[in-house]
Design an enzyme around this catalytic site. Structure first.
Site, PDB file in Angstrom:
ATOM      1  N   PHE A 369       0.794  -1.234   0.000  1.00  0.00           N
ATOM      2  CA  PHE A 369       0.000   0.000   0.000  1.00  0.00           C
ATOM      3  C   PHE A 369       0.829   1.288   0.000  1.00  0.00           C
ATOM      4  O   PHE A 369       0.438   2.297   0.636  1.00  0.00           O
ATOM      5  CB  PHE A 369      -0.948   0.007   1.214  1.00  0.00           C
ATOM      6  CG  PHE A 369      -1.613  -1.325   1.451  1.00  0.00           C
ATOM      7  CD1 PHE A 369      -2.287  -1.950   0.420  1.00  0.00           C
ATOM      8  CD2 PHE A 369      -1.526  -1.968   2.672  1.00  0.00           C
ATOM      9  CE1 PHE A 369      -2.885  -3.193   0.606  1.00  0.00           C
ATOM     10  CE2 PHE A 369      -2.112  -3.200   2.865  1.00  0.00           C
ATOM     11  CZ  PHE A 369      -2.790  -3.814   1.839  1.00  0.00           C
ATOM     12  N   CYS A 370       1.938   1.298  -0.699  1.00  0.00           N
ATOM     13  CA  CYS A 370       2.780   2.507  -0.773  1.00  0.00           C
ATOM     14  C   CYS A 370       3.115   3.040   0.618  1.00  0.00           C
ATOM     15  O   CYS A 370       3.257   4.260   0.805  1.00  0.00           O
ATOM     16  CB  CYS A 370       2.123   3.610  -1.603  1.00  0.00           C
ATOM     17  SG  CYS A 370       1.905   3.155  -3.312  1.00  0.00           S
ATOM     18  N   ALA A 371       3.203   2.123   1.567  1.00  0.00           N
ATOM     19  CA  ALA A 371       3.634   2.505   2.920  1.00  0.00           C
ATOM     20  C   ALA A 371       4.484   1.331   3.414  1.00  0.00           C
ATOM     21  O   ALA A 371       4.157   0.684   4.407  1.00  0.00           O
ATOM     22  CB  ALA A 371       2.433   2.741   3.818  1.00  0.00           C
TER      23      ALA A 371
END
Ligand code: PLP
Length: 421
Positions: A369-371
């Protein structure tokens, strides 16, 4: 040459109601991926359709169409600014999305600014900041976040010239867990150390009212496509001084007051136009403003209560599945928006997502999740908490919002319970 045609697309469902906050969708497709990009609200689609016949240049023409478009663009700025609680004198700058807004701010920081952030942020709020920024570890709870920030700012102010600019960059709600961060408390701490605050409201603003004045944050960033207005606009709102002193984000037409014949003989305008070089995204701005107005006109408490009921149903249902383990940072009862990440022990998340899409027409997200720093840490923590040694290395995320129903939640839970391998 053989051309393979895609299967015919199902007829799109245009929300029958006249409700401006009804969302468009396709019958039979279960969309549980609002956190990535929310569906289009009728208000946005209608605003675009209404303006299209008039579509012409913005800030660049004397004709009736152009003047109308310029007015529509500047009205959109006003509406969005009001919706997000802009103070008099704040700039409301249209960008492409939150990533663009935070990169713009990063480029506008005065030389020597130290940015303090947490490792729990989305990459958009981790990567744009200059070297020398401070990245605090993911806290175990909101109170620990506040203490960690206080300690970091004490250290910074002790070590450096008190006039060195400091910016605290924090999210309003995590895109991984949906948990809300203690923005007001963090801002109070920042104020005591004369630090500014930028709020990444990409995931908060679609779910609850966000007001820069009430929260006392200096800057705020949102994405239109997460706010039911998928026409390519985002916003950076905030204090004018740093923005007006910075070099223009995009050098070009629209950002200039005067260009001489000698190279580099140029005077840049101040105000939002300084950072909006080139022809602006009129339709994106107007669509976003239409949704902001529709949200401002509605009973947001009722929307929130409905969403929280669905979220509770989803989390309770997941907890009842023996293999499901939820990811969380702050604990099971922390306030959160309609986002849940989880894993199924012993199951590859990408495969689960693909099976849900193929066999059940349910769309959700899998991955980190781009984290990445946060998601990896939460996966390790979930393995420890559940005692399962067979958790996959990536997760699944279900997210809801306007138009989500308990039937859709139940379809996901039933599908997860009956997946056969
Ligand atoms: N911040 C958060 C918390 C997000 O969830 C996202 C996107 O998922 C972003 C920033 C970046 O948003 P965008 O991709 O619209 O630039």
């Amino acid at each position: 040459m053989t051309v393979t045609l895609a299967p015919p697309a199902p007829t799109p469902r245009i929300a029958a109601a006249t409700d401006p906050l009804a969302v468009l969708g396709v019958p039979g497709e279960v969309n549980l991926d609002y956190a990535a990009s929310a569906p289009c609200a009728r208000a946005a689609a209608d605003a675009v359709a209404e303006l299209l016949p008039w579509y012409a240049s913005v800030h660049r023409g004397a004709g009736a169409l152009s003047r109308r478009c310029t007015l529509a663009y500047e009205r959109a700025r006003q509406t969005v600014g009001d919706f997000l609680g802009a103070r008099p004198g704040d700039h409301v700058i249209f960008t492409r999305n939150t990533t663009d807004a935070l990169n713009l701010l990063a480029r506008a920081l005065p030389a020597g600014t130290t940015v303090v952030t947490f490792a729990g942020e989305h990459h958009a709020n981790l990567l744009p900041w200059p070297r020398g920024s401070v990245r605090l570890p993911v806290p175990a709870g909101p109170a620990e976040a506040v203490r960690a920030l206080e300690a970091a700012l004490t250290g910074l102010r002790r070590g450096a010239d008190a006039s060195t600019p400091v910016l605290v960059a924090v999210t309003g709600a995590s895109n991984v867990t949906g948990e809300r961060w203690p923005v007001a408390e963090l801002t109070r701490v920042a104020r005591r150390y004369d630090a500014r605050v930028v709020l990444d409201a990409a995931q908060l603003a679609p779910h609850v009212p966000v007001d820069a004045t009430a929260l006392d944050v200096d800057y705020l960033a949102v994405s239109g496509h997460k706010l039911y207005a998928p026409f390519g606009a985002g916003v950076l709102l905030g204090r004018a001084d740093w923005l007006d002193a910075a070099p223009p984000y995009l050098a070009g037409g629209g950002a200039t007051g005067h260009v001489g014949s000698a190279p580099h003989e140029v005077r840049w305008v101040s105000g939002p136009a300084r950072h909006e070089g080139g022809t602006p995204n009129l339709l994106g701005a107007v669509a976003l403003a239409a949704v902001c107005q529709a949200l401002a006109d509605t009973d947001r408490d009722a929307l929130h209560a409905h969403e929280q009921r669905l979220l509770a149903r989803l989390r309770t249902g997941l907890a009842a599945l023996p293999e499901a383990v939820e990811l969380r940072t702050f604990g099971p009862d922390a306030p959160r928006v309609g986002i849940v990440s989880f894993v199924l022990a012993g199951r590859d998340s990408a495969e689960v997502a693909a099976r849900l899409a193929r066999d059940h027409r349910i769309g959700l997200r899998d991955g980190l999740f781009c984290a990445h720093p946060l998601a990896r840490r939460l996966l390790a923590e979930a393995a420890g908490r559940s005692g399962r040694g067979d958790l996959p290395p990536t997760a699944l995320r279900a997210s809801i919002g306007l138009g989500s129903t308990s039937q859709e939640v139940d379809l996901l839970l039933t599908a997860l319970g009956t997946l056969r391998w």
